[in-house]
Design a protein around this motif. Structure first.
Motif, PDB file in Angstrom:
ATOM      1  N   LYS A 265       1.210  -1.474   0.058  1.00  0.00           N
ATOM      2  CA  LYS A 265       0.143   0.092   0.186  1.00  0.00           C
ATOM      3  C   LYS A 265       0.547   1.397   0.096  1.00  0.00           C
ATOM      4  O   LYS A 265       1.838   1.190   0.656  1.00  0.00           O
ATOM      5  N   ILE A 266       0.324   2.391  -0.696  1.00  0.00           N
ATOM      6  CA  ILE A 266       0.996   3.606  -0.629  1.00  0.00           C
ATOM      7  C   ILE A 266       0.000   4.785  -0.184  1.00  0.00           C
ATOM      8  O   ILE A 266      -0.904   4.888  -0.509  1.00  0.00           O
ATOM      9  N   ASP A 267       0.536   5.463   1.265  1.00  0.00           N
ATOM     10  CA  ASP A 267      -0.393   6.312   1.520  1.00  0.00           C
ATOM     11  C   ASP A 267      -0.712   7.470   0.782  1.00  0.00           C
ATOM     12  O   ASP A 267      -0.261   7.757  -0.199  1.00  0.00           O
ATOM     13  N   HIS A 268      -1.977   7.692   0.943  1.00  0.00           N
ATOM     14  CA  HIS A 268      -2.581   8.750   0.290  1.00  0.00           C
ATOM     15  C   HIS A 268      -1.753  10.549   0.345  1.00  0.00           C
ATOM     16  O   HIS A 268      -1.546  10.995  -1.063  1.00  0.00           O
ATOM     17  N   ASP A 269      -1.166  10.253   1.209  1.00  0.00           N
ATOM     18  CA  ASP A 269      -0.390  11.786   1.298  1.00  0.00           C
ATOM     19  C   ASP A 269       0.723  11.716   0.191  1.00  0.00           C
ATOM     20  O   ASP A 269       0.905  13.024  -0.390  1.00  0.00           O
ATOM     21  N   LEU A 270       0.927  10.296   0.249  1.00  0.00           N
ATOM     22  CA  LEU A 270       2.461  10.114  -0.873  1.00  0.00           C
ATOM     23  C   LEU A 270       2.060  10.156  -1.769  1.00  0.00           C
ATOM     24  O   LEU A 270       2.926  10.808  -3.180  1.00  0.00           O
ATOM     25  N   ARG A 271       1.082   9.765  -2.152  1.00  0.00           N
ATOM     26  CA  ARG A 271       0.698   9.862  -3.659  1.00  0.00           C
ATOM     27  C   ARG A 271       0.100  11.312  -3.741  1.00  0.00           C
ATOM     28  O   ARG A 271       0.531  11.646  -5.208  1.00  0.00           O
ATOM     29  N   VAL A 272      -0.675  11.930  -3.195  1.00  0.00           N
ATOM     30  CA  VAL A 272      -0.392  13.122  -3.459  1.00  0.00           C
ATOM     31  C   VAL A 272       1.402  14.111  -4.102  1.00  0.00           C
ATOM     32  O   VAL A 272       1.201  14.798  -4.193  1.00  0.00           O
ATOM     33  N   GLN A 273       1.482  13.859  -3.236  1.00  0.00           N
ATOM     34  CA  GLN A 273       2.989  14.710  -2.904  1.00  0.00           C
ATOM     35  C   GLN A 273       3.886  14.204  -4.535  1.00  0.00           C
ATOM     36  O   GLN A 273       4.486  15.283  -5.125  1.00  0.00           O
ATOM     37  N   ILE A 274       3.876  12.927  -4.743  1.00  0.00           N
ATOM     38  CA  ILE A 274       4.268  12.225  -6.166  1.00  0.00           C
ATOM     39  C   ILE A 274       3.863  13.453  -7.265  1.00  0.00           C
ATOM     40  O   ILE A 274       4.840  13.671  -8.079  1.00  0.00           O
ATOM     41  N   SER A 275       1.885  13.355  -7.294  1.00  0.00           N
ATOM     42  CA  SER A 275       1.701  14.309  -8.446  1.00  0.00           C
ATOM     43  C   SER A 275       2.528  15.369  -7.810  1.00  0.00           C
ATOM     44  O   SER A 275       1.903  16.346  -9.379  1.00  0.00           O
ATOM     45  N   ARG A 287       0.254   9.267 -16.884  1.00  0.00           N
ATOM     46  CA  ARG A 287       1.635   8.236 -17.551  1.00  0.00           C
ATOM     47  C   ARG A 287       2.864   7.999 -16.362  1.00  0.00           C
ATOM     48  O   ARG A 287       3.405   7.234 -15.484  1.00  0.00           O
ATOM     49  N   GLY A 288       3.212   9.840 -15.852  1.00  0.00           N
ATOM     50  CA  GLY A 288       5.286   9.764 -14.857  1.00  0.00           C
ATOM     51  C   GLY A 288       4.728   9.765 -12.915  1.00  0.00           C
ATOM     52  O   GLY A 288       4.540   8.750 -12.273  1.00  0.00           O
ATOM     53  N   ASP A 289       2.884   9.839 -13.190  1.00  0.00           N
ATOM     54  CA  ASP A 289       2.615   9.532 -11.641  1.00  0.00           C
ATOM     55  C   ASP A 289       2.366   8.192 -10.928  1.00  0.00           C
ATOM     56  O   ASP A 289       2.204   7.579 -10.425  1.00  0.00           O
ATOM     57  N   ILE A 290       1.686   8.080 -11.957  1.00  0.00           N
ATOM     58  CA  ILE A 290       1.302   5.985 -11.902  1.00  0.00           C
ATOM     59  C   ILE A 290       2.204   5.065 -12.475  1.00  0.00           C
ATOM     60  O   ILE A 290       2.696   4.107 -11.279  1.00  0.00           O
ATOM     61  N   VAL A 291       3.694   5.559 -13.070  1.00  0.00           N
ATOM     62  CA  VAL A 291       4.693   4.835 -13.440  1.00  0.00           C
ATOM     63  C   VAL A 291       5.130   4.812 -11.616  1.00  0.00           C
ATOM     64  O   VAL A 291       6.255   3.398 -11.344  1.00  0.00           O
ATOM     65  N   THR A 292       5.630   6.189 -11.241  1.00  0.00           N
ATOM     66  CA  THR A 292       5.621   6.210  -9.856  1.00  0.00           C
ATOM     67  C   THR A 292       5.519   5.231  -8.745  1.00  0.00           C
ATOM     68  O   THR A 292       6.032   4.694  -7.706  1.00  0.00           O
ATOM     69  N   ASN A 293       3.955   6.024  -8.690  1.00  0.00           N
ATOM     70  CA  ASN A 293       3.491   5.118  -7.922  1.00  0.00           C
ATOM     71  C   ASN A 293       3.448   3.126  -8.062  1.00  0.00           C
ATOM     72  O   ASN A 293       4.069   2.650  -6.424  1.00  0.00           O
ATOM     73  N   ARG A 294       3.906   2.840  -9.097  1.00  0.00           N
ATOM     74  CA  ARG A 294       4.388   1.731  -9.002  1.00  0.00           C
ATOM     75  C   ARG A 294       5.135   1.110  -9.228  1.00  0.00           C
ATOM     76  O   ARG A 294       5.823   0.021  -8.870  1.00  0.00           O
ATOM     77  N   ALA A 300       9.565  -1.390  -2.423  1.00  0.00           N
ATOM     78  CA  ALA A 300       8.658  -1.848  -0.772  1.00  0.00           C
ATOM     79  C   ALA A 300       8.717  -3.428  -1.148  1.00  0.00           C
ATOM     80  O   ALA A 300       9.480  -4.252  -0.709  1.00  0.00           O
ATOM     81  N   ALA A 301       8.066  -4.369  -2.491  1.00  0.00           N
ATOM     82  CA  ALA A 301       8.389  -5.361  -2.153  1.00  0.00           C
ATOM     83  C   ALA A 301       9.220  -6.124  -2.545  1.00  0.00           C
ATOM     84  O   ALA A 301       9.464  -7.625  -1.686  1.00  0.00           O
ATOM     85  N   LEU A 302      10.687  -5.575  -3.255  1.00  0.00           N
ATOM     86  CA  LEU A 302      11.567  -6.269  -3.654  1.00  0.00           C
ATOM     87  C   LEU A 302      12.238  -6.458  -2.056  1.00  0.00           C
ATOM     88  O   LEU A 302      13.219  -6.919  -1.373  1.00  0.00           O
ATOM     89  N   GLU A 303      11.859  -5.605  -0.652  1.00  0.00           N
ATOM     90  CA  GLU A 303      12.861  -5.296   0.202  1.00  0.00           C
ATOM     91  C   GLU A 303      11.668  -5.939   1.254  1.00  0.00           C
ATOM     92  O   GLU A 303      12.248  -5.780   2.793  1.00  0.00           O
ATOM     93  N   GLY A 304      10.378  -6.393   0.706  1.00  0.00           N
ATOM     94  CA  GLY A 304       9.905  -7.386   1.794  1.00  0.00           C
ATOM     95  C   GLY A 304       8.594  -6.588   2.437  1.00  0.00           C
ATOM     96  O   GLY A 304       8.829  -7.188   3.360  1.00  0.00           O
ATOM     97  N   ARG A 305       8.754  -5.819   1.763  1.00  0.00           N
ATOM     98  CA  ARG A 305       7.306  -4.634   3.190  1.00  0.00           C
ATOM     99  C   ARG A 305       6.094  -3.624   2.452  1.00  0.00           C
ATOM    100  O   ARG A 305       6.334  -4.686   1.425  1.00  0.00           O
ATOM    101  N   THR A 306       4.752  -3.668   3.142  1.00  0.00           N
ATOM    102  CA  THR A 306       4.197  -3.946   2.560  1.00  0.00           C
ATOM    103  C   THR A 306       3.319  -2.128   2.703  1.00  0.00           C
ATOM    104  O   THR A 306       2.118  -2.318   2.382  1.00  0.00           O
ATOM    105  N   GLU A 307       4.745  -1.153   3.202  1.00  0.00           N
ATOM    106  CA  GLU A 307       3.911   0.256   2.890  1.00  0.00           C
ATOM    107  C   GLU A 307       5.580   0.566   2.670  1.00  0.00           C
ATOM    108  O   GLU A 307       6.618   0.145   2.604  1.00  0.00           O
ATOM    109  N   VAL A 308       4.718   1.199   1.643  1.00  0.00           N
ATOM    110  CA  VAL A 308       5.540   2.138   0.417  1.00  0.00           C
ATOM    111  C   VAL A 308       6.130   3.746   1.590  1.00  0.00           C
ATOM    112  O   VAL A 308       5.435   4.299   1.755  1.00  0.00           O
TER     113      VAL A 308
END
Length: 367
Positions: A265-275, A287-294, A300-308
């Protein structure tokens, strides 16, 4: 060691590649989440681009396929099945399965559209009433990696076809009123040398990430790279044996990350800051917003975490945005530095480069 192992062509191990961390990270993240949209790798000649991509394909675990199917159809996922396999499954027919190494397809520079997309035999279709289709490279690349070296020298129309297939996951061939489509979901990797010309901005923007690589300048690292390559060339299988445990660990890490990704999961505030970063950099489209989120979720998944975390975003945002900025020919500031600076401002972080310049240290533009 089995006779197969000794006769098979040895591939340089991914975990033995020294440096080029930006390229390696971008490739790993695209393997974890192919929806990121591929990687454009720009840099000097002789920096190990092709070696790294082949090494990544060799690192990945084998995949289950429908035996004898030219499209590498997945026996359990309808989205990755050809129409023939889908029909057979729906009719309750038994499907024979096998496993194969993740395909790695090299696109030759002079390839034609027929060679890439496949061709329909019109004569056979008319005379025998069957859809006679000769699969192309996109069929072979399904569920694998499609590598285009010198992508900036490829015909724009062909690049468009590749990007369309990579984005939609399907390839459609139409001729004389006959239409055939098949799954074509692959990680598209393009590489090139900026001295030989850039891709058009409209095409460049459609690559998910853009990694820049440079020739290693540090003498000690150069010596290490040369020595490792010499060891591999002298005794490939002995060299591979020495890296087997690292390779196995990296492979398990990737499998775990792919399984964990849906829970990240990625927190809503972080998504707003990315945008906000994308908006302040005047990035066209979303496209930039979407790719950065993904990409942030994938790391985070690569490092075994569920929070970005903010650090996850910091490590991927330059890779995701630097090629989407509008080019100003009079501007000397590197696009990567520009992304990094705006990111630090939006997220309220200290700009390390500015801090270094204040302390009288040289500022590295290509961060």
């Amino acid at each position: 060691m089995s006779s197969i192992a000794t006769t098979a062509r040895a591939v340089y191990p991914f975990t033995a590649i020294v440096g080029q961390d930006e390229m390696k990270l971008a490739l790993l993240l695209n393997v974890i989440d192919p929806r990121i949209g591929g990687v454009m790798i720009m840099g000097d000649r002789g920096t190990g681009k092709s070696t790294t991509i082949r090494a990544l394909a060799d690192l990945l675990p084998e995949v289950s396929v429908v035996a004898g199917d030219p499209f590498n159809s997945d026996p359990s996922d309808p989205e990755l099945m050809s129409d023939e396999v889908k029909t057979a499954v729906a009719a309750g027919e038994s499907i024979e399965m096998s496993t194969m190494q993740v395909p790695m397809v090299d696109l030759p520079l002079g390839a034609t559209e027929d060679r890439v997309c496949g061709t329909i035999d019109i004569e056979k279709a008319l005379s025998e009433g069957v859809k006679a289709f000769e699969p192309g490279l996109l069929a072979k690349a399904n569920r694998g990696i499609l590598y285009v070296d010198e992508v900036n020298l490829l015909d724009d129309h062909l690049v468009d076809v590749l990007l369309d297939s990579a984005a939609s996951g399907w390839n459609t061939v139409e001729r004389e009123g006959i239409s055939i489509r098949h799954p074509a979901r692959f990680v598209l990797v393009g590489s090139g040398n900026p001295e030989e010309g850039e891709l058009r901005p409209q095409l460049l923007d459609r690559f998910g990430m853009h990694a820049e690589i440079r020739t290693v300048k540090e003498p000690a690292l150069r010596v290490e790279i040369v020595e490792q390559r010499s060891q591999f060339d002298q005794d490939p299988h002995g060299f591979l044996d020495g890296h087997q445990s690292d390779q196995a660990a990296q492979q398990q890490e990737l499998i775990k990350a792919q399984n964990l990704l849906p829970q990240v999961k990625i927190d809503h505030d972080l998504r707003v800051q990315i945008s906000q970063v994308c908006s302040e950099l005047d990035v066209d489209g979303l496209r930039g917003d979407i790719v950065t989120n993904r990409a942030a979720k994938a790391i985070a998944a690569l490092e075994g975490r569920t929070e970005v975390t903010v650090d996850d975003i910091k490590r991927v945002i330059t890779l995701c945005l630097r090629h989407r900025l509008r080019k100003d020919p009079l501007e000397s500031i590197d696009s990567g530095y520009k992304v990094s600076k705006v990111f630090n401002q939006v997220f309220g972080l200290v700009d390390e480069a500015e801090e270094a310049s204040v302390n009288g240290q040289p500022v590295g533009a290509g961060r």
